[in-house]
Design a protein around this motif. Sequence first.
Motif, short mmCIF file in Angstrom:
data_model
loop_
_atom_site.label_atom_id
_atom_site.label_comp_id
_atom_site.label_asym_id
_atom_site.label_seq_id
_atom_site.Cartn_x
_atom_site.Cartn_y
_atom_site.Cartn_z
N ASP A 175 0.84 -1.21 0.00
CA ASP A 175 0.00 0.00 0.00
C ASP A 175 0.87 1.25 0.00
O ASP A 175 2.06 1.22 0.35
CB ASP A 175 -0.98 0.01 1.19
CG ASP A 175 -0.29 0.02 2.53
OD1 ASP A 175 0.40 1.02 2.84
OD2 ASP A 175 -0.45 -0.96 3.27
N GLU A 176 0.27 2.36 -0.39
CA GLU A 176 1.01 3.61 -0.54
C GLU A 176 1.50 4.18 0.79
O GLU A 176 2.46 4.95 0.82
CB GLU A 176 0.16 4.63 -1.29
CG GLU A 176 -0.04 4.22 -2.75
CD GLU A 176 -0.85 5.23 -3.53
OE1 GLU A 176 -0.23 6.11 -4.15
OE2 GLU A 176 -2.09 5.12 -3.50
N GLN A 233 5.17 6.18 1.81
CA GLN A 233 5.33 7.41 2.60
C GLN A 233 6.25 7.17 3.79
O GLN A 233 7.10 8.00 4.12
CB GLN A 233 3.98 7.93 3.05
CG GLN A 233 3.13 8.41 1.89
CD GLN A 233 1.69 8.66 2.30
OE1 GLN A 233 1.25 8.31 3.39
NE2 GLN A 233 0.93 9.27 1.39
N GLN A 234 6.12 6.03 4.41
CA GLN A 234 6.97 5.69 5.55
C GLN A 234 8.43 5.55 5.10
O GLN A 234 9.35 6.06 5.75
CB GLN A 234 6.49 4.40 6.21
CG GLN A 234 7.32 3.99 7.42
CD GLN A 234 6.79 2.71 8.07
OE1 GLN A 234 5.76 2.18 7.69
NE2 GLN A 234 7.53 2.23 9.04
N PHE A 235 8.65 4.87 3.99
CA PHE A 235 10.00 4.70 3.46
C PHE A 235 10.61 6.06 3.11
O PHE A 235 11.78 6.31 3.39
CB PHE A 235 9.97 3.78 2.23
CG PHE A 235 11.33 3.53 1.65
CD1 PHE A 235 12.18 2.61 2.22
CD2 PHE A 235 11.76 4.21 0.52
CE1 PHE A 235 13.44 2.36 1.70
CE2 PHE A 235 13.02 3.98 -0.02
CZ PHE A 235 13.85 3.05 0.57
N GLN A 236 9.81 6.92 2.51
CA GLN A 236 10.30 8.25 2.16
C GLN A 236 10.77 9.01 3.41
O GLN A 236 11.85 9.59 3.42
CB GLN A 236 9.22 9.05 1.44
CG GLN A 236 8.93 8.55 0.04
CD GLN A 236 7.70 9.18 -0.57
OE1 GLN A 236 6.73 9.48 0.12
NE2 GLN A 236 7.74 9.38 -1.87
N SER A 237 9.95 9.00 4.44
CA SER A 237 10.29 9.77 5.64
C SER A 237 11.45 9.14 6.42
O SER A 237 12.24 9.85 7.04
CB SER A 237 9.08 9.94 6.55
OG SER A 237 8.65 8.69 7.06
N GLU A 238 11.59 7.83 6.37
CA GLU A 238 12.66 7.15 7.12
C GLU A 238 13.98 7.08 6.37
O GLU A 238 15.04 7.02 7.01
CB GLU A 238 12.21 5.73 7.49
CG GLU A 238 11.11 5.69 8.52
CD GLU A 238 10.66 4.28 8.85
OE1 GLU A 238 11.26 3.30 8.33
OE2 GLU A 238 9.68 4.15 9.61
N VAL A 263 6.03 6.05 -8.59
CA VAL A 263 5.24 4.98 -8.00
C VAL A 263 4.47 4.32 -9.13
O VAL A 263 3.80 4.99 -9.93
CB VAL A 263 4.25 5.53 -6.95
CG1 VAL A 263 3.38 4.42 -6.39
CG2 VAL A 263 4.99 6.26 -5.84
N MET A 264 4.57 2.99 -9.19
CA MET A 264 3.86 2.22 -10.22
C MET A 264 2.99 1.18 -9.53
O MET A 264 3.39 0.62 -8.50
CB MET A 264 4.86 1.56 -11.16
CG MET A 264 5.63 2.57 -11.99
SD MET A 264 7.16 1.90 -12.64
CE MET A 264 8.30 2.45 -11.37
#
Length: 94
Positions: free
Chosen positions: A57-58, A62-67, A90-91
């Motif tokens: 899920d998206e 978002q979690q990966f981006q912030s971490e 994102v695909m």
Amino acid sequence: MYLYNVSIIIEESQHETLLSWLQQSWTPTLPSDIKFLKMLNTPHEGHTYCVQLIVSDERQIQQFQSEHIVSLQAHIAQHHNEKAFIFDSVMQYL
């Protein structure tokens, strides 16, 4: 399912330094299911590296981006300003 791709394009003059940092400092902090690749036959000058993550899920993106992506952006801005840039996409699997 989603594929999150982060592409890093770096000028020839800076690529060895950035690649070393990516391999020694940044990618070891990433989850083990992350793929780190070098793009071949790229239309861009210099070198292009990709980090890919498959998630369900998206929110996980978002979690990966912030971490993790925030530290990548900060490193590039501090050490490779105007010599490298990143972009992501994102695909969704069909």
